[in-house]
Each structure stands twice: as C-alpha cells, then as structure tokens.
Scaffold this motif. Structure first.
Motif, PDB file in Angstrom:
ATOM      1  N   LYS A 107     -11.625 -10.122 -14.948  1.00  0.00           N
ATOM      2  CA  LYS A 107     -11.809  -9.222 -13.804  1.00  0.00           C
ATOM      3  C   LYS A 107     -13.214  -9.313 -13.205  1.00  0.00           C
ATOM      4  CE  LYS A 107      -7.753  -7.336 -14.160  1.00  0.00           C
ATOM      5  NZ  LYS A 107      -6.700  -7.704 -13.249  1.00  0.00           N
ATOM      6  N   CYS A 108     -14.001 -10.232 -13.710  1.00  0.00           N
ATOM      7  CA  CYS A 108     -15.368 -10.464 -13.224  1.00  0.00           C
ATOM      8  C   CYS A 108     -16.199  -9.180 -13.244  1.00  0.00           C
ATOM      9  CB  CYS A 108     -15.347 -11.087 -11.825  1.00  0.00           C
ATOM     10  SG  CYS A 108     -16.921 -11.875 -11.407  1.00  0.00           S
ATOM     11  N   LYS A 109     -16.266  -8.560 -14.421  1.00  0.00           N
ATOM     12  CA  LYS A 109     -17.011  -7.314 -14.589  1.00  0.00           C
ATOM     13  C   LYS A 109     -18.498  -7.554 -14.847  1.00  0.00           C
ATOM     14  CE  LYS A 109     -13.338  -4.467 -14.951  1.00  0.00           C
ATOM     15  NZ  LYS A 109     -12.981  -3.540 -13.945  1.00  0.00           N
ATOM     16  N   LYS A 110     -18.821  -8.714 -15.434  1.00  0.00           N
ATOM     17  CA  LYS A 110     -20.218  -9.000 -15.772  1.00  0.00           C
ATOM     18  C   LYS A 110     -20.987  -9.385 -14.514  1.00  0.00           C
ATOM     19  CE  LYS A 110     -19.220 -10.641 -20.428  1.00  0.00           C
ATOM     20  NZ  LYS A 110     -19.241 -11.815 -21.302  1.00  0.00           N
ATOM     21  N   PRO A 111     -22.166  -8.773 -14.304  1.00  0.00           N
ATOM     22  CA  PRO A 111     -22.945  -9.073 -13.095  1.00  0.00           C
ATOM     23  C   PRO A 111     -23.350 -10.547 -12.980  1.00  0.00           C
ATOM     24  CG  PRO A 111     -23.964  -7.271 -14.349  1.00  0.00           C
ATOM     25  CD  PRO A 111     -22.788  -7.752 -15.123  1.00  0.00           C
ATOM     26  N   GLU A 112     -23.655 -11.195 -14.119  1.00  0.00           N
ATOM     27  CA  GLU A 112     -24.058 -12.600 -14.050  1.00  0.00           C
ATOM     28  C   GLU A 112     -22.895 -13.496 -13.618  1.00  0.00           C
ATOM     29  OE1 GLU A 112     -23.374 -11.748 -18.519  1.00  0.00           O
ATOM     30  OE2 GLU A 112     -24.319 -10.720 -16.840  1.00  0.00           O
ATOM     31  N   ASN A 113     -21.665 -13.123 -14.006  1.00  0.00           N
ATOM     32  CA  ASN A 113     -20.497 -13.888 -13.562  1.00  0.00           C
ATOM     33  C   ASN A 113     -20.250 -13.684 -12.064  1.00  0.00           C
ATOM     34  OD1 ASN A 113     -20.152 -14.809 -16.136  1.00  0.00           O
ATOM     35  ND2 ASN A 113     -18.465 -13.432 -16.641  1.00  0.00           N
ATOM     36  N   ARG A 114     -20.392 -12.445 -11.618  1.00  0.00           N
ATOM     37  CA  ARG A 114     -20.215 -12.150 -10.198  1.00  0.00           C
ATOM     38  C   ARG A 114     -21.252 -12.934  -9.373  1.00  0.00           C
ATOM     39  NH1 ARG A 114     -17.228  -8.908  -7.518  1.00  0.00           N
ATOM     40  NH2 ARG A 114     -16.482  -7.878  -9.388  1.00  0.00           N
ATOM     41  N   GLN A 115     -22.496 -12.951  -9.856  1.00  0.00           N
ATOM     42  CA  GLN A 115     -23.553 -13.699  -9.161  1.00  0.00           C
ATOM     43  C   GLN A 115     -23.239 -15.198  -9.150  1.00  0.00           C
ATOM     44  OE1 GLN A 115     -25.977 -12.229  -7.485  1.00  0.00           O
ATOM     45  NE2 GLN A 115     -26.744 -14.182  -6.750  1.00  0.00           N
ATOM     46  N   ALA A 116     -22.728 -15.715 -10.274  1.00  0.00           N
ATOM     47  CA  ALA A 116     -22.348 -17.132 -10.339  1.00  0.00           C
ATOM     48  C   ALA A 116     -21.237 -17.428  -9.342  1.00  0.00           C
ATOM     49  CB  ALA A 116     -21.916 -17.508 -11.752  1.00  0.00           C
ATOM     50  N   GLY A 117     -20.293 -16.515  -9.205  1.00  0.00           N
ATOM     51  CA  GLY A 117     -19.216 -16.690  -8.220  1.00  0.00           C
ATOM     52  C   GLY A 117     -19.754 -16.727  -6.806  1.00  0.00           C
ATOM     53  N   TYR A 118     -20.641 -15.787  -6.490  1.00  0.00           N
ATOM     54  CA  TYR A 118     -21.236 -15.762  -5.145  1.00  0.00           C
ATOM     55  C   TYR A 118     -22.002 -17.052  -4.860  1.00  0.00           C
ATOM     56  CZ  TYR A 118     -20.400 -10.662  -5.163  1.00  0.00           C
ATOM     57  OH  TYR A 118     -19.851  -9.407  -5.220  1.00  0.00           O
ATOM     58  N   GLU A 119     -22.814 -17.450  -5.825  1.00  0.00           N
ATOM     59  CA  GLU A 119     -23.626 -18.663  -5.631  1.00  0.00           C
ATOM     60  C   GLU A 119     -22.755 -19.918  -5.537  1.00  0.00           C
ATOM     61  OE1 GLU A 119     -26.842 -18.966  -5.039  1.00  0.00           O
ATOM     62  OE2 GLU A 119     -27.261 -16.830  -5.251  1.00  0.00           O
ATOM     63  N   THR A 120     -21.663 -19.966  -6.299  1.00  0.00           N
ATOM     64  CA  THR A 120     -20.760 -21.111  -6.246  1.00  0.00           C
ATOM     65  C   THR A 120     -20.139 -21.224  -4.856  1.00  0.00           C
ATOM     66  OG1 THR A 120     -20.298 -20.912  -8.606  1.00  0.00           O
ATOM     67  CG2 THR A 120     -18.734 -22.198  -7.303  1.00  0.00           C
ATOM     68  N   TRP A 121     -19.679 -20.098  -4.305  1.00  0.00           N
ATOM     69  CA  TRP A 121     -19.121 -20.132  -2.950  1.00  0.00           C
ATOM     70  C   TRP A 121     -20.172 -20.535  -1.929  1.00  0.00           C
ATOM     71  CZ3 TRP A 121     -14.543 -20.990  -1.515  1.00  0.00           C
ATOM     72  CH2 TRP A 121     -13.454 -20.518  -2.228  1.00  0.00           C
ATOM     73  N   ARG A 122     -21.382 -20.029  -2.096  1.00  0.00           N
ATOM     74  CA  ARG A 122     -22.433 -20.380  -1.133  1.00  0.00           C
ATOM     75  C   ARG A 122     -22.721 -21.883  -1.172  1.00  0.00           C
ATOM     76  NH1 ARG A 122     -28.513 -18.034  -0.970  1.00  0.00           N
ATOM     77  NH2 ARG A 122     -28.590 -19.009  -3.011  1.00  0.00           N
ATOM     78  N   GLN A 123     -22.834 -22.454  -2.366  1.00  0.00           N
ATOM     79  CA  GLN A 123     -23.097 -23.890  -2.474  1.00  0.00           C
ATOM     80  C   GLN A 123     -21.907 -24.709  -1.986  1.00  0.00           C
ATOM     81  OE1 GLN A 123     -26.076 -25.211  -3.001  1.00  0.00           O
ATOM     82  NE2 GLN A 123     -26.739 -23.089  -3.071  1.00  0.00           N
TER      83      GLN A 123
END
Length: 163
Positions: A107-123
C-alpha cells in the motif's frame, strides 16, 4: 638579501597532477611537490612555504591566479555514462527491486517508498522522450513488444500473424 633561496621555481603540469620543482643552475632539478589538480588551490599555502624567494612568489601568484580558468575541465569530475548493456542490466535490477519493495509494502505506506515512486516517475518522464519521439530513437512500446515477443503485440506476432 631578500632573495636568499638558491635556484628558481619550475612548474610542470602532468595529466592528473602538477609538479613543483626547484631548479639550481648546474644541478639536477629537485621535485619538491606533486599535487593532484583537484587539490592545488586548497594546498596553495603548503606550496608557497616551499618556495620563499620573491621571484618564486611572483611566479606562484601568477600561476594560482589563472589556474582555475585554465583547468576548469580537469577540476570537474567527468560523468561516466552507461553502455547499452549496462542500461539493460540496470533496468532489470530496477524492475526487480521495485517488485520487492511493492511486495514488502503493497500500500506504499513507507515515506521512503513513496518518495522512490515519485522520483521513479519523474525520471521515467525524462527517459521516455529519448525512446519514443522523433527527436529520439523513435522506438514505440509496440515495436519493443514485436521485436522481443512480449505484451499483446508480441503474442500476436508469435501466433503467426505477421504485420
């Protein structure tokens, strides 16, 4: 009596470093210091301490005042680019790593995972235009599916329907 140091300063620039020599007429030159390009400006005081004469000081002043301008490309770390094989290998590692992260945090509860998701989409939004636009390689997702036999276009192609 102000110029008591024997000899003069000679500066030799090599590929990765700068050598400072003391040269006395009729004698073999003496290498006093060898300093990497990235450390020359930080070690000015140490270099100056080895050469006390007015002529040497003037030469060092001139050298240091133009050093950064003349060697700016050597002072910057050069980027290392991935080869096509390394890109493929790293994309596989990214896909496998994301799969493990999603399995551990569905469910992407961890903030570091959420940040990794955002950064992955941005890249990915920066990467995609290099692949599928006329200004890039102009390779579409369907081209990849056909060529590598994955997805709907790949299954259609393998079923004997050539397009």
């Amino acid at each position: 009596m102000e110029d008591v140091e024997k000899g003069w300063l000679w500066i030799r620039e090599l590929k990765n470093s700068v050598c400072f020599y003391r040269v006395v007429f009729g004698e073999k030159r003496e290498r006093v210091l060898a300093v990497p390009y990235t450390e020359v400006m930080a070690r000015q005081r140490e270099i100056r301490n080895h050469f006390k004469s007015l002529k040497s000081a003037a030469k060092l002043n001139k050298y240091f005042s133009t050093f950064e301008f003349r060697h700016k490309e050597k002072l910057v770390d050069k980027k290392a680019y991935l080869t096509p094989a390394q890109i493929i290998e790293n994309m596989v590692l990214i896909e496998e790593s994301l799969a493990e992260l999603v399995k551990a945090d569905p469910k992407c509860k961890k903030p570091e995972n959420r940040q990794a998701g955002y950064e992955t989409w941005r890249q990915w939004s920066k990467i995609r235009p290099y692949l599928n636009t006329l200004g890039g390689w102009n390779i579409k997702e369907s081209d990849s599916q056909k060529a590598l036999g994955w997805g709907t276009a790949g299954r259609r192609n393998q079923g004997g329907q050539e397009t």
